[in-house]
Scaffold this active site. Structure first.
Site, PDB file in Angstrom:
ATOM      1  N   SER A 208       0.777  -1.123   0.096  1.00  0.00           N
ATOM      2  CA  SER A 208       0.065   0.082   0.074  1.00  0.00           C
ATOM      3  C   SER A 208       0.797   1.084   0.054  1.00  0.00           C
ATOM      4  CB  SER A 208      -0.997  -0.156   1.060  1.00  0.00           C
ATOM      5  OG  SER A 208      -2.066   1.365   1.008  1.00  0.00           O
ATOM      6  N   ASP A 418      -7.491  -4.363  -6.915  1.00  0.00           N
ATOM      7  CA  ASP A 418      -7.674  -3.248  -5.806  1.00  0.00           C
ATOM      8  C   ASP A 418      -8.437  -2.148  -5.672  1.00  0.00           C
ATOM      9  OD1 ASP A 418      -6.327  -2.327  -3.682  1.00  0.00           O
ATOM     10  OD2 ASP A 418      -4.750  -2.905  -3.669  1.00  0.00           O
ATOM     11  N   HIS A 447      -6.784  -5.810  -1.043  1.00  0.00           N
ATOM     12  CA  HIS A 447      -5.977  -5.373  -0.904  1.00  0.00           C
ATOM     13  C   HIS A 447      -4.682  -6.306  -0.363  1.00  0.00           C
ATOM     14  CE1 HIS A 447      -3.906  -1.081  -0.406  1.00  0.00           C
ATOM     15  NE2 HIS A 447      -3.746  -1.326   0.546  1.00  0.00           N
TER      16      HIS A 447
END
Length: 484
Positions: A208, A418, A447
């Site tokens: 991320s 995602d 994710h």
């Protein structure tokens, strides 16, 4: 007890290392004194310590701040390759306990044997020297997404809240940290951690926002990176205005997976076809905007839905939440979220401080008009105005430009659907890296790929890279695999 350490850099060496991104010199390694971790994150074999680093790397002998670090040491010294620095994302997320979370979540034993797995709370976060905005409970409850804007007037009204939050951060008790709580400085902190551990290089696993932190680190210090894994990737601009707007596209990419799940489980009463579930989303959003239920309005409903799309395992809870809101039954309870003011302050500091954001209400009004049409589920929120529009003007340095200069030691791994870091942004980062990177895409939603995802093709590729240095000769597409 944690001990605070100061690294033995000379002033001239630090100036050479930090004045120009991408230039580094070796530090004189200090001996990190590991001890027990704080009780809330204590886990078997996890050790903790702290380091002192400069607040401002242009003034290395000036004010210092603390960085809290952790280690899950390899139990196989003969197989140990070095250190694997980790980051789970954010920004604003505490990561001191992350090595233990990875180990408990399936990080392969071969990886645990090959590395001391290192975690740290980034500057401004948690048990590192923290930032604060001193936000009111009402401001904290509004969270990070602007209120969904249906009209240009809605954007103009939201500007008042955005300016108020920015003003609170700019005048808080830790406002002195704001210009220095940035991704490049966190990357420099990582290099201080490497030096303090006596390591010539570090390997890295970040997901991320951690993908951007890793991209910045390996750009600034290309000769200091060993094996770099970037998971669930932001675009080359990090969390800039483009990434914020991409959330809306990510939700549209991912939502069909939930619509199919809810339609296949008619006991939730949300519809028996994906089309009916999609219609229920817009029905609930409109009703909750008119009349909130149990404190949930339309914007929070959209945000809750977006958040729960991060994992397949959260889909039953999301369906129960929709059902409860639809019928005004008690909502599923969530655990306490921790220090929300610190999370929001650290997040705003990095997101608003890394890059410049549009500064006029008119530009956000134009963005909302475009994104609300293209991505109606979330576009009216994520394209709207936030505190970054009114952030203090001081910037210590320009953004780091991600490029193709450096060794080919970056492995990117990415889910096709995602919501938080959509494939479109990852593809932009892949193009920016050029020959430096290889990208693995997995035909699955959610994710985070490694080691949490179910796609063995993607997971095995990352493990082979971290343990043996092997990576595909070209970008690899991993097909969907049956869920177990």
């Amino acid at each position: 007890m944690q001990r605070t350490l100061s690294l033995a850099f000379t002033a001239t060496a630090v100036a050479a290392a930090t004045a120009i991104p991408g230039v580094s010199v070796a530090a004189t390694p200090d001996t990190v004194r590991w001890g027990p971790c704080p009780e809330k994150i204590a886990a078997p074999r996890l050790e903790c310590s702290t380091l002192e680093v400069p607040l401002d790397y242009r003034d290395p002998d000036g004010r210092q701040i603390e960085i809290a670090i952790s280690r899950l040491a390899s139990e196989k010294p003969s197989q140990r390759r070095g250190v694997l620095v980790t980051n789970p994302g954010g920004p604003g997320v505490t990561a001191l306990g992350w090595p233990a979370v990875l180990a408990a979540s399936g990080l392969p034993q071969k990886v645990l044997d090959s590395y001391d797995v290192i975690g740290f709370d980034p500057r401004g976060v948690g048990r590192s020297t923290p930032v604060a905005c001193d936000l009111t409970p009402e401001q904290q409850a509004r969270g990070n997404f602007p209120r969904y804007a249906h009209t240009a007037a809605d954007v103009a009204r939201e500007a008042g809240n955005a300016r108020a939050v920015a003003d609170k951060c700019a005048t808080s008790r830790t406002a002195w940290m704001l210009p220095h709580t940035t991704t490049p400085n966190t990357a420099r902190d990582m290099d201080r951690i490497r030096a303090a551990l006596g390591e010539p290089k570090l390997s890295y696993l970040g997901s991320s926002y951690g993908s951007y932190l890793g991209a910045v680190y390996t750009t600034m210090f290309p000769k200091r990176g060993d094996r770099v894994v970037l998971d669930s990737n932001l675009g080359p601009g990090g969390y800039d205005v483009t990434a914020m707007r991409l959330f809306a596209r990510g939700m549209e990419d991912r939502f069909p997976d939930f619509a199919a799940f809810a339609a296949a489980h008619p006991q939730y009463g949300l519809g028996t076809t994906p089309e009916q579930v999609t219609a229920k989303f817009f029905d609930l959003a409109e009703r909750l905007e008119a009349t909130p239920v149990q404190g949930v309005d339309g914007t929070l409903f959209r945000g809750l839905t977006f958040d729960r799309l991060y994992s397949d395992a959260l889909m039953p809870q999301l369906a129960e939440t929709w059902q409860a809101l639809d019928t005004d039954r008690p909502l599923p309870t969530d655990p306490p979220s921790g220090d929300m003011d610190n999370f929001m302050a650290a997040r705003f500091s990095v997101v608003c401080g890394d890059t410049r954001w549009p500064g006029t209400i008119r530009e956000y009004q134009r963005n909302v008009a475009v994104d609300r049409q293209a991505y109606p589920m979330l576009g009216g929120s994520t394209a709207s105005i936030g505190p970054c529009a009114f952030w203090p003007a001081e910037r210590v340095e320009p953004p780091v430009r991600i490029g193709d200069r450096g060794p080919s030691n970056v492995l990117m791994v990415q889910n096709e659907r995602d919501p938080g870091t959509p494939l479109a942004g990852a593809q932009e980062l892949r193009r920016a890296f050029g020959k430096r990177a290889t990208m693995v895409t997995a035909d699955q939603g959610g994710h985070g790929v490694y080691p949490f995802g179910a796609n063995t093709c993607a997971n095995d590729t990352v493990t082979a890279f971290l343990t043996a240095g092997e990576h595909p000769s070209r970008d690899l597409a991993c097909a969907a695999e049956p869920t177990k």
